[in-house]
Motif scaffolding. Structure first.
Motif, mmCIF file in Angstrom:
data_model
loop_
_atom_site.group_PDB
_atom_site.id
_atom_site.type_symbol
_atom_site.label_atom_id
_atom_site.label_comp_id
_atom_site.label_asym_id
_atom_site.label_seq_id
_atom_site.Cartn_x
_atom_site.Cartn_y
_atom_site.Cartn_z
ATOM 1 N N SER A 1 0.000 -5.478 2.248
ATOM 2 C CA SER A 1 0.238 -4.512 1.172
ATOM 3 C C SER A 1 -0.348 -4.998 -0.146
ATOM 4 O O SER A 1 -0.917 -4.215 -0.921
ATOM 5 C CB SER A 1 1.742 -4.256 1.016
ATOM 6 N N GLU A 2 -0.212 -6.293 -0.404
ATOM 7 C CA GLU A 2 -0.767 -6.860 -1.634
ATOM 8 C C GLU A 2 -2.289 -6.770 -1.640
ATOM 9 O O GLU A 2 -2.906 -6.432 -2.651
ATOM 10 C CB GLU A 2 -0.325 -8.320 -1.781
ATOM 11 N N ILE A 3 -2.906 -7.078 -0.491
ATOM 12 C CA ILE A 3 -4.368 -7.041 -0.390
ATOM 13 C C ILE A 3 -4.881 -5.614 -0.579
ATOM 14 O O ILE A 3 -5.844 -5.365 -1.313
ATOM 15 C CB ILE A 3 -4.826 -7.610 0.969
ATOM 16 N N VAL A 4 -4.225 -4.660 0.072
ATOM 17 C CA VAL A 4 -4.633 -3.254 -0.039
ATOM 18 C C VAL A 4 -4.464 -2.762 -1.472
ATOM 19 O O VAL A 4 -5.333 -2.076 -2.028
ATOM 20 C CB VAL A 4 -3.816 -2.382 0.935
ATOM 21 N N LYS A 5 -3.347 -3.130 -2.094
ATOM 22 C CA LYS A 5 -3.079 -2.706 -3.473
ATOM 23 C C LYS A 5 -4.154 -3.233 -4.427
ATOM 24 O O LYS A 5 -4.650 -2.515 -5.296
ATOM 25 C CB LYS A 5 -1.707 -3.218 -3.905
ATOM 26 N N GLU A 6 -4.525 -4.506 -4.245
ATOM 27 C CA GLU A 6 -5.539 -5.111 -5.115
ATOM 28 C C GLU A 6 -6.901 -4.445 -4.921
ATOM 29 O O GLU A 6 -7.653 -4.246 -5.878
ATOM 30 C CB GLU A 6 -5.649 -6.606 -4.824
ATOM 31 N N SER A 7 -7.231 -4.111 -3.677
ATOM 32 C CA SER A 7 -8.541 -3.511 -3.403
ATOM 33 C C SER A 7 -8.647 -2.099 -3.957
ATOM 34 O O SER A 7 -9.744 -1.598 -4.212
ATOM 35 C CB SER A 7 -8.804 -3.495 -1.894
ATOM 36 N N GLN A 8 -7.509 -1.448 -4.151
ATOM 37 C CA GLN A 8 -7.508 -0.068 -4.646
ATOM 38 C C GLN A 8 -7.353 0.008 -6.158
ATOM 39 O O GLN A 8 -7.441 1.087 -6.734
ATOM 40 C CB GLN A 8 -6.379 0.713 -3.969
ATOM 41 N N ALA A 9 -7.099 -1.156 -6.771
ATOM 42 C CA ALA A 9 -6.884 -1.170 -8.229
ATOM 43 C C ALA A 9 -8.188 -0.913 -8.980
ATOM 44 O O ALA A 9 -9.264 -1.241 -8.519
ATOM 45 C CB ALA A 9 -6.305 -2.519 -8.634
#
Length: 227
Positions: free
Chosen positions: A219-227
């Motif tokens: 979830s953290e990785i996905v969130k960062e990639s979408q920021a």
């Protein structure tokens, strides 16, 4: 029974805390990693205190406590030596707890890298423990959890992240959520199930214990990639 591998500079408290959590009599061997040629009086005192406490708990100190001397300045050689130690200890399928701390940062880094270079199957049985300096507790994580992230594609990470919020789910929900063909969604779920990140829930899937831990990181990785 598990093995304990502990980095020891001059402070033995993290080693004793790890032994208390594991149970002295439940540990098959205690391996204390110390700097070769730089064993100070403080380190000797720390080793002595560990042996005294272990002896009081009924541990056969002569056979179960081992001193592993490494040369922190020889970065590559030390990592290789520590990796071989972990590989040898894992031969019988035993679990390994690595306790990091004790005041020698170079050796902490080297043992961490050695653990991350283990084959994936062995990493399932290896965990890292670090007691907080405040004394308020400790952090513990599986080496497998860290390595797993690098074996998964971005689509798999997105599905794991989604399942941390909405589970169980099947190919239809995944297909609709990510606008991908249902066959693709099915392949992703099937792969994650095969790798033990998911368990079946009727015709749908939900996160396994390992999947739940990886899902938080995903979830953290996905969130960062979408920021």
């Amino acid at each position: 029974m598990p093995y304990l591998v502990a980095v020891l500079g001059f402070d033995e408290r993290h080693v004793i805390k790890s032994l208390l959590r594991l149970g002295f009599k439940n540990v098959d061997g205690i391996y204390l990693v110390v700097p070769a040629g730089r064993i100070t009086e403080q380190t000797r005192d720390a080793i002595k205190r560990i042996e005294e406490v272990a002896m009081l708990a009924g541990v056969d100190v002569n056979n179960q406590v081992k001193i592993v001397e490494v040369k922190p300045v020889d970065f590559g050689s030390t990592i290789s030596e520590l990796r071989r130690l972990l590989m040898n200890l894992s031969v019988g399928g035993e679990e390994i707890t690595i306790s990091v701390g004790g005041g020698f940062r170079a050796m902490v880094v080297e043992v961490l890298i050695a653990a991350l270079l283990l084959p994936l199957e062995i990493s399932r049985r290896v965990k890292l423990v670090c007691d907080l300096e405040s004394g308020d507790g400790f952090i513990e994580f599986s080496v497998f959890d860290i390595l797993s992230i690098y074996r998964l594609g971005y689509d798999e990470l997105k599905v794991l992240s989604y399942l941390t919020r909405k589970e169980p789910a099947g190919p239809t929900q995944i297909s609709r959520e990510f606008s991908i063909p249902k066959t693709t969604a099915w392949k992703i779920l099937k792969k994650l199930h095969k790798e033990n990140y998911l368990v079946r829930d009727g015709r749908e899937y939900k996160l396994s214990e390992i999947g739940r831990r990886i899902g938080v990181l995903a979830s953290e990785i996905v969130k960062e990639s979408q920021a």
